[in-house]
Scaffold this motif. Sequence first.
Motif, PDB file in Angstrom:
ATOM      1  N   UNK A  14     -22.935 -22.873 -16.747  1.00 47.13           N
ATOM      2  CA  UNK A  14     -23.470 -22.855 -15.386  1.00 47.13           C
ATOM      3  C   UNK A  14     -22.713 -21.867 -14.508  1.00 47.13           C
ATOM      4  N   UNK A  15     -21.394 -21.825 -14.673  1.00 42.43           N
ATOM      5  CA  UNK A  15     -20.592 -20.867 -13.912  1.00 42.43           C
ATOM      6  C   UNK A  15     -20.989 -19.434 -14.263  1.00 42.43           C
ATOM      7  N   UNK A  16     -21.146 -19.158 -15.545  1.00 39.16           N
ATOM      8  CA  UNK A  16     -21.538 -17.814 -15.979  1.00 39.16           C
ATOM      9  C   UNK A  16     -22.892 -17.434 -15.408  1.00 39.16           C
ATOM     10  N   UNK A  17     -23.836 -18.343 -15.463  1.00 34.27           N
ATOM     11  CA  UNK A  17     -25.170 -18.074 -14.933  1.00 34.27           C
ATOM     12  C   UNK A  17     -25.103 -17.751 -13.441  1.00 34.27           C
ATOM     13  N   UNK A  18     -24.336 -18.540 -12.714  1.00 38.28           N
ATOM     14  CA  UNK A  18     -24.213 -18.321 -11.268  1.00 38.28           C
ATOM     15  C   UNK A  18     -23.567 -16.970 -10.970  1.00 38.28           C
ATOM     16  N   UNK A  19     -22.496 -16.640 -11.682  1.00 40.19           N
ATOM     17  CA  UNK A  19     -21.800 -15.369 -11.433  1.00 40.19           C
ATOM     18  C   UNK A  19     -22.688 -14.175 -11.763  1.00 40.19           C
ATOM     19  N   UNK A  20     -23.465 -14.287 -12.813  1.00 39.87           N
ATOM     20  CA  UNK A  20     -24.393 -13.202 -13.150  1.00 39.87           C
ATOM     21  C   UNK A  20     -25.447 -13.031 -12.067  1.00 39.87           C
ATOM     22  N   UNK A  21     -25.925 -14.133 -11.518  1.00 38.01           N
ATOM     23  CA  UNK A  21     -26.904 -14.061 -10.430  1.00 38.01           C
ATOM     24  C   UNK A  21     -26.307 -13.378  -9.204  1.00 38.01           C
ATOM     25  N   UNK A  22     -24.982 -13.532  -9.032  1.00 40.06           N
ATOM     26  CA  UNK A  22     -24.293 -12.891  -7.916  1.00 40.06           C
ATOM     27  C   UNK A  22     -23.869 -11.459  -8.234  1.00 40.06           C
ATOM     28  N   UNK A  23     -24.344 -10.951  -9.372  1.00 44.71           N
ATOM     29  CA  UNK A  23     -24.115  -9.566  -9.787  1.00 44.71           C
ATOM     30  C   UNK A  23     -22.670  -9.267 -10.182  1.00 44.71           C
ATOM     31  N   UNK A  24     -21.923 -10.293 -10.615  1.00 38.42           N
ATOM     32  CA  UNK A  24     -20.591 -10.065 -11.144  1.00 38.42           C
ATOM     33  C   UNK A  24     -20.688  -9.755 -12.641  1.00 38.42           C
ATOM     34  N   UNK A  25     -19.663  -9.119 -13.161  1.00 36.28           N
ATOM     35  CA  UNK A  25     -19.578  -8.858 -14.595  1.00 36.28           C
ATOM     36  C   UNK A  25     -18.846 -10.041 -15.234  1.00 36.28           C
ATOM     37  N   UNK A  26     -19.424 -10.622 -16.261  1.00 35.61           N
ATOM     38  CA  UNK A  26     -18.889 -11.862 -16.832  1.00 35.61           C
ATOM     39  C   UNK A  26     -18.920 -11.795 -18.360  1.00 35.61           C
ATOM     40  N   UNK A  27     -17.876 -12.372 -18.972  1.00 35.70           N
ATOM     41  CA  UNK A  27     -17.874 -12.639 -20.403  1.00 35.70           C
ATOM     42  C   UNK A  27     -17.495 -14.105 -20.588  1.00 35.70           C
ATOM     43  N   UNK A  28     -18.382 -14.882 -21.203  1.00 40.08           N
ATOM     44  CA  UNK A  28     -18.072 -16.264 -21.524  1.00 40.08           C
ATOM     45  C   UNK A  28     -17.705 -16.326 -23.004  1.00 40.08           C
ATOM     46  N   UNK A  29     -16.556 -16.921 -23.303  1.00 45.55           N
ATOM     47  CA  UNK A  29     -16.041 -16.968 -24.671  1.00 45.55           C
ATOM     48  C   UNK A  29     -16.321 -18.345 -25.269  1.00 45.55           C
ATOM     49  N   UNK A  30     -16.922 -18.351 -26.434  1.00 49.22           N
ATOM     50  CA  UNK A  30     -17.253 -19.618 -27.097  1.00 49.22           C
ATOM     51  C   UNK A  30     -17.290 -19.397 -28.603  1.00 49.22           C
ATOM     52  N   UNK A  31     -16.838 -20.421 -29.367  1.00 52.82           N
ATOM     53  CA  UNK A  31     -16.822 -20.304 -30.824  1.00 52.82           C
ATOM     54  C   UNK A  31     -17.646 -21.367 -31.531  1.00 52.82           C
ATOM     55  N   UNK A  32     -18.063 -22.417 -30.845  1.00 48.34           N
ATOM     56  CA  UNK A  32     -18.807 -23.493 -31.490  1.00 48.34           C
ATOM     57  C   UNK A  32     -20.249 -23.056 -31.732  1.00 48.34           C
ATOM     58  N   UNK A  33     -20.716 -23.195 -32.965  1.00 46.18           N
ATOM     59  CA  UNK A  33     -22.031 -22.697 -33.354  1.00 46.18           C
ATOM     60  C   UNK A  33     -23.151 -23.313 -32.504  1.00 46.18           C
ATOM     61  N   UNK A  34     -23.098 -24.631 -32.338  1.00 48.26           N
ATOM     62  CA  UNK A  34     -24.165 -25.308 -31.608  1.00 48.26           C
ATOM     63  C   UNK A  34     -24.197 -24.864 -30.151  1.00 48.26           C
ATOM     64  N   UNK A  35     -23.021 -24.726 -29.558  1.00 50.92           N
ATOM     65  CA  UNK A  35     -22.945 -24.295 -28.163  1.00 50.92           C
ATOM     66  C   UNK A  35     -23.403 -22.847 -28.033  1.00 50.92           C
ATOM     67  N   UNK A  36     -23.010 -22.012 -28.983  1.00 49.56           N
ATOM     68  CA  UNK A  36     -23.432 -20.618 -28.952  1.00 49.56           C
ATOM     69  C   UNK A  36     -24.956 -20.491 -29.027  1.00 49.56           C
ATOM     70  N   UNK A  37     -25.584 -21.323 -29.831  1.00 49.20           N
ATOM     71  CA  UNK A  37     -27.043 -21.277 -29.937  1.00 49.20           C
ATOM     72  C   UNK A  37     -27.679 -21.561 -28.580  1.00 49.20           C
ATOM     73  N   UNK A  38     -27.110 -22.520 -27.882  1.00 49.11           N
ATOM     74  CA  UNK A  38     -27.625 -22.843 -26.546  1.00 49.11           C
ATOM     75  C   UNK A  38     -27.374 -21.694 -25.573  1.00 49.11           C
ATOM     76  N   UNK A  39     -26.167 -21.115 -25.619  1.00 47.68           N
ATOM     77  CA  UNK A  39     -25.837 -20.013 -24.712  1.00 47.68           C
ATOM     78  C   UNK A  39     -26.775 -18.832 -24.910  1.00 47.68           C
TER      79      UNK A  39
END
Length: 222
Positions: A14-39
Amino acid sequence: MYVVVAGGGRTGAQLTRYLLEQKHEVQVIEHRRQVLAHLHRELPTEAIYEGNATDPRVLHGAGIERANVLAACTGEDAENLSLCFVARERYKVPRTIACINNPQSAWLFDDKFHVDVALNQSDILAKLIEQEMSLGDMMTLLKLRRGRFSLVSEKIPAGARAVGVSLRDLPLPKNSVIAAIIRPGEIVIPRGPLAFAEGDEVLAIVDDEGADALAVLFGPAR
């Protein structure tokens, strides 16, 4: 602004989505397969960096060296603390934010681990519920300076002590500032001669004691 978000769970996504909407540059780091599929269903692929955020090689790949902010949003408090510490000590990240998962660990989230802002969701929720019970219609919109001050809003009902009283004559509590008054169709800048009216929505910055006092002035007559 460039932000690295460690952890792609609900808060991180949710934080990443909000920051992207505000035109910031963002990298969200995640390693869990199930979570990555959702992302990958919810976010642009270029905003997602696959790997474990506690691995220095992964942080480097995500561009931590040029980050303005690190937001540690993993599900483990120990990881969030270590990420903030490493971000400041090794990579000189100017601003660190950490989520607290276990309220009993909240005392650890301070300058020792280079945590600039600690977000304790359980504590925030508990305080909001307490304020809603004790302050009538006053609503807390935002916490400032690690919770020491709050931006609050209250709509003045009929019979409130402040109705008809000018700002300069209102006995405002110490450490309180009236920021704005919202009336139908306009935002009014508060000045000395301005008198409060029924239906005004008052925005104020206060500490805890000030919030109690303002609730008496702007709340329903008792």
